[in-house]
Design a protein around this motif. Structure first.
Motif, PDB file in Angstrom:
ATOM      1  N   MET A 286       0.416  -0.941  -0.126  1.00 40.10           N
ATOM      2  CA  MET A 286      -0.019  -0.272   0.105  1.00 40.10           C
ATOM      3  C   MET A 286       1.245   1.529  -0.084  1.00 40.10           C
ATOM      4  O   MET A 286       1.694   1.552   1.112  1.00 40.10           O
ATOM      5  N   GLY A 287       0.659   1.922  -0.803  1.00 39.22           N
ATOM      6  CA  GLY A 287       1.649   3.792  -1.062  1.00 39.22           C
ATOM      7  C   GLY A 287       1.191   4.327  -0.255  1.00 39.22           C
ATOM      8  O   GLY A 287      -0.322   4.343   0.759  1.00 39.22           O
ATOM      9  N   LEU A 288       1.501   5.157  -0.162  1.00 38.66           N
ATOM     10  CA  LEU A 288       1.205   6.608   0.415  1.00 38.66           C
ATOM     11  C   LEU A 288       0.587   7.016   0.295  1.00 38.66           C
ATOM     12  O   LEU A 288      -0.366   7.928   0.540  1.00 38.66           O
ATOM     13  N   LYS A 289       0.086   7.854  -0.996  1.00 41.67           N
ATOM     14  CA  LYS A 289      -0.425   8.367  -2.213  1.00 41.67           C
ATOM     15  C   LYS A 289      -1.587   7.420  -2.824  1.00 41.67           C
ATOM     16  O   LYS A 289      -1.328   6.176  -2.782  1.00 41.67           O
ATOM     17  N   ASN A 290      -3.115   8.090  -2.862  1.00 41.91           N
ATOM     18  CA  ASN A 290      -3.720   7.073  -3.213  1.00 41.91           C
ATOM     19  C   ASN A 290      -3.780   6.921  -5.114  1.00 41.91           C
ATOM     20  O   ASN A 290      -2.612   7.203  -5.817  1.00 41.91           O
ATOM     21  N   SER A 291      -4.248   5.777  -5.335  1.00 38.49           N
ATOM     22  CA  SER A 291      -4.482   5.776  -7.191  1.00 38.49           C
ATOM     23  C   SER A 291      -5.706   5.515  -7.425  1.00 38.49           C
ATOM     24  O   SER A 291      -6.659   5.620  -7.074  1.00 38.49           O
ATOM     25  N   PRO A 292      -5.813   4.983  -8.553  1.00 37.39           N
ATOM     26  CA  PRO A 292      -6.902   5.459  -9.215  1.00 37.39           C
ATOM     27  C   PRO A 292      -7.932   4.232  -8.694  1.00 37.39           C
ATOM     28  O   PRO A 292      -9.040   4.083  -8.384  1.00 37.39           O
ATOM     29  N   ASP A 293      -7.457   2.982  -7.464  1.00 37.74           N
ATOM     30  CA  ASP A 293      -8.425   2.002  -7.575  1.00 37.74           C
ATOM     31  C   ASP A 293      -8.310   2.068  -5.863  1.00 37.74           C
ATOM     32  O   ASP A 293      -8.615   1.518  -5.574  1.00 37.74           O
ATOM     33  N   ASN A 294      -7.075   2.624  -5.158  1.00 33.87           N
ATOM     34  CA  ASN A 294      -7.242   2.518  -3.886  1.00 33.87           C
ATOM     35  C   ASN A 294      -6.723   4.289  -3.376  1.00 33.87           C
ATOM     36  O   ASN A 294      -6.163   4.545  -3.732  1.00 33.87           O
ATOM     37  N   TYR A 295      -6.978   4.002  -2.256  1.00 39.79           N
ATOM     38  CA  TYR A 295      -6.979   5.198  -1.208  1.00 39.79           C
ATOM     39  C   TYR A 295      -5.047   4.692  -0.269  1.00 39.79           C
ATOM     40  O   TYR A 295      -5.320   3.272   0.422  1.00 39.79           O
ATOM     41  N   GLY A 296      -4.527   5.833   0.048  1.00 43.39           N
ATOM     42  CA  GLY A 296      -2.813   5.538  -0.258  1.00 43.39           C
ATOM     43  C   GLY A 296      -3.814   5.650   1.711  1.00 43.39           C
ATOM     44  O   GLY A 296      -3.979   5.766   1.972  1.00 43.39           O
ATOM     45  N   LEU A 297      -1.748   5.083   2.654  1.00 42.87           N
ATOM     46  CA  LEU A 297      -1.898   5.284   3.369  1.00 42.87           C
ATOM     47  C   LEU A 297      -2.619   6.455   3.945  1.00 42.87           C
ATOM     48  O   LEU A 297      -2.818   6.156   5.439  1.00 42.87           O
ATOM     49  N   ILE A 298      -2.194   7.707   3.258  1.00 42.08           N
ATOM     50  CA  ILE A 298      -1.960   9.324   4.161  1.00 42.08           C
ATOM     51  C   ILE A 298      -3.336   9.479   4.538  1.00 42.08           C
ATOM     52  O   ILE A 298      -4.249   9.601   5.535  1.00 42.08           O
ATOM     53  N   SER A 299      -4.544   9.611   3.097  1.00 40.47           N
ATOM     54  CA  SER A 299      -6.124   8.663   3.160  1.00 40.47           C
ATOM     55  C   SER A 299      -6.563   8.552   4.086  1.00 40.47           C
ATOM     56  O   SER A 299      -7.403   8.988   5.092  1.00 40.47           O
ATOM     57  N   LYS A 300      -5.782   6.981   4.555  1.00 41.34           N
ATOM     58  CA  LYS A 300      -6.647   6.421   5.405  1.00 41.34           C
ATOM     59  C   LYS A 300      -6.335   7.038   6.374  1.00 41.34           C
ATOM     60  O   LYS A 300      -7.268   6.915   7.115  1.00 41.34           O
ATOM     61  N   ASN A 301      -5.136   7.150   7.168  1.00 43.76           N
ATOM     62  CA  ASN A 301      -4.779   7.740   8.264  1.00 43.76           C
ATOM     63  C   ASN A 301      -5.904   8.914   8.821  1.00 43.76           C
ATOM     64  O   ASN A 301      -6.353   8.518  10.009  1.00 43.76           O
ATOM     65  N   LEU A 302      -5.990  10.065   7.792  1.00 42.28           N
ATOM     66  CA  LEU A 302      -6.207  11.028   8.153  1.00 42.28           C
ATOM     67  C   LEU A 302      -7.401  10.643   7.837  1.00 42.28           C
ATOM     68  O   LEU A 302      -8.586  11.499   9.085  1.00 42.28           O
ATOM     69  N   HIS A 303      -8.558   9.965   7.695  1.00 39.84           N
ATOM     70  CA  HIS A 303      -9.818   9.485   7.810  1.00 39.84           C
ATOM     71  C   HIS A 303     -10.125   8.520   9.000  1.00 39.84           C
ATOM     72  O   HIS A 303     -11.426   9.339   9.930  1.00 39.84           O
ATOM     73  N   TRP A 304      -9.799   8.108   9.260  1.00 38.51           N
ATOM     74  CA  TRP A 304      -9.368   7.117  10.808  1.00 38.51           C
ATOM     75  C   TRP A 304      -9.272   8.163  11.899  1.00 38.51           C
ATOM     76  O   TRP A 304     -10.077   7.732  12.819  1.00 38.51           O
ATOM     77  N   ILE A 305      -8.619   8.578  11.741  1.00 37.62           N
ATOM     78  CA  ILE A 305      -7.844   9.995  12.976  1.00 37.62           C
ATOM     79  C   ILE A 305      -9.058  10.771  13.819  1.00 37.62           C
ATOM     80  O   ILE A 305      -9.191  10.797  14.166  1.00 37.62           O
ATOM     81  N   LEU A 306      -9.452  11.320  12.306  1.00 36.27           N
ATOM     82  CA  LEU A 306     -10.173  12.612  11.796  1.00 36.27           C
ATOM     83  C   LEU A 306     -11.597  11.869  12.897  1.00 36.27           C
ATOM     84  O   LEU A 306     -12.724  12.240  13.280  1.00 36.27           O
ATOM     85  N   ALA A 307     -12.089  10.601  11.949  1.00 39.11           N
ATOM     86  CA  ALA A 307     -13.286   9.725  12.902  1.00 39.11           C
ATOM     87  C   ALA A 307     -12.958   9.893  14.323  1.00 39.11           C
ATOM     88  O   ALA A 307     -14.928  10.269  15.031  1.00 39.11           O
ATOM     89  N   VAL A 308     -12.165   8.991  14.887  1.00 39.94           N
ATOM     90  CA  VAL A 308     -12.606   8.789  16.089  1.00 39.94           C
ATOM     91  C   VAL A 308     -11.608  10.141  16.400  1.00 39.94           C
ATOM     92  O   VAL A 308     -12.934  10.004  17.966  1.00 39.94           O
ATOM     93  N   LEU A 309     -11.333  10.836  16.557  1.00 42.18           N
ATOM     94  CA  LEU A 309     -11.372  12.452  17.177  1.00 42.18           C
ATOM     95  C   LEU A 309     -12.300  12.962  17.548  1.00 42.18           C
ATOM     96  O   LEU A 309     -13.072  13.654  18.165  1.00 42.18           O
ATOM     97  N   LEU A 310     -13.248  13.075  16.354  1.00 40.17           N
ATOM     98  CA  LEU A 310     -14.541  13.840  16.658  1.00 40.17           C
ATOM     99  C   LEU A 310     -15.332  12.751  17.388  1.00 40.17           C
ATOM    100  O   LEU A 310     -15.871  14.090  17.663  1.00 40.17           O
ATOM    101  N   LEU A 311     -15.546  11.488  16.904  1.00 42.78           N
ATOM    102  CA  LEU A 311     -16.797  11.058  17.533  1.00 42.78           C
ATOM    103  C   LEU A 311     -16.415  11.845  19.298  1.00 42.78           C
ATOM    104  O   LEU A 311     -17.312  11.808  20.088  1.00 42.78           O
ATOM    105  N   LEU A 312     -14.854  11.296  19.576  1.00 45.86           N
ATOM    106  CA  LEU A 312     -14.522  11.438  20.839  1.00 45.86           C
ATOM    107  C   LEU A 312     -14.900  12.594  20.968  1.00 45.86           C
ATOM    108  O   LEU A 312     -15.572  13.242  22.898  1.00 45.86           O
ATOM    109  N   ASN A 313     -14.999  14.068  20.702  1.00 48.30           N
ATOM    110  CA  ASN A 313     -15.240  15.326  21.156  1.00 48.30           C
ATOM    111  C   ASN A 313     -16.404  15.366  20.838  1.00 48.30           C
ATOM    112  O   ASN A 313     -16.978  16.336  21.691  1.00 48.30           O
ATOM    113  N   PHE A 314     -17.426  14.936  20.090  1.00 47.38           N
ATOM    114  CA  PHE A 314     -18.629  14.500  19.997  1.00 47.38           C
ATOM    115  C   PHE A 314     -19.499  15.052  21.650  1.00 47.38           C
ATOM    116  O   PHE A 314     -20.331  15.370  21.924  1.00 47.38           O
ATOM    117  N   PHE A 315     -18.679  12.955  21.801  1.00 46.77           N
ATOM    118  CA  PHE A 315     -19.191  12.791  22.787  1.00 46.77           C
ATOM    119  C   PHE A 315     -19.101  13.835  23.870  1.00 46.77           C
ATOM    120  O   PHE A 315     -19.665  13.554  24.883  1.00 46.77           O
TER     121      PHE A 315
END
Length: 178
Positions: free
Chosen positions: A1-30
């Motif tokens: 898995m690469g750091l950048k997105n490809s036409p077929d998949n999201y890269g590690l940076i996009s995935k990490n930003l997505h899930w880190i934001l999801a967890v932190l947002l849920l924590l802050n909303f709670f």
């Protein structure tokens, strides 16, 4: 898995930003939902301080994610259905817009009530408005209502992921997972 997105998949940076934001947002909303019901005192004050600090951190991460999305490719949409593509695009852009509204209204609310925001005791974010109870109340209302709008988009997002995974049986959900 690469750091950048490809036409077929999201890269590690996009995935990490997505899930880190999801967890932190849920924590802050709670935190936001429970801290208003607490009695005034050190615990409530600490939670408010942490909530505001997290809000500023989230604002920075949201801006970083937006910048990454602009400079990086986005994987192709797996559905050929134009309505699904339009709804998906609308929900994703709405996510960014409503998150910016949530974070900026919280920052405005905090500065209208108390001045600059202390971020984890490390630095201060400047006041972006003068102390003003009327502006503070308007910003608070916008902050609260925009959180509910955001939650409705999260629910749509989760159901869409489930729909893609179990009914369309495509790789939409798998592309954002590790």
């Amino acid at each position: 898995m690469g750091l950048k997105n490809s036409p077929d998949n999201y890269g590690l940076i996009s995935k990490n930003l997505h899930w880190i934001l999801a967890v932190l947002l849920l924590l802050n909303f709670f935190l936001g939902f429970i801290m208003g019901d607490l009695e005034r005192g050190p615990l409530r004050s600490s939670l408010f301080h942490f909530h505001k600090s997290m809000g500023i951190l989230l604002l920075g991460l949201i801006i970083l994610r937006l910048l990454w999305r602009v400079i990086n490719t986005t994987p192709i949409h797996l559905s050929n259905n134009q309505l699904i593509k339009r709804i998906s695009k609308f929900v994703h852009y709405s996510f960014y817009l409503i998150l910016l509204i949530v974070t900026f209204s919280g920052w405005i609310y905090s500065t209208a009530r108390a001045g600059p925001v202390d971020v984890f005791g490390l630095f201060y974010m400047p006041a972006i408005v003068e102390k003003n109870d009327v502006i503070g109340q308007i910003a608070k209302d916008i902050h609260i209502y925009s959180v509910y709008i955001f939650i409705s988009f999260v629910i749509i997002h989760i159901f869409a992921s489930i729909y893609h995974h179990f009914f369309l049986k495509d790789k939409t959900l798998k592309r954002m997972w590790y």
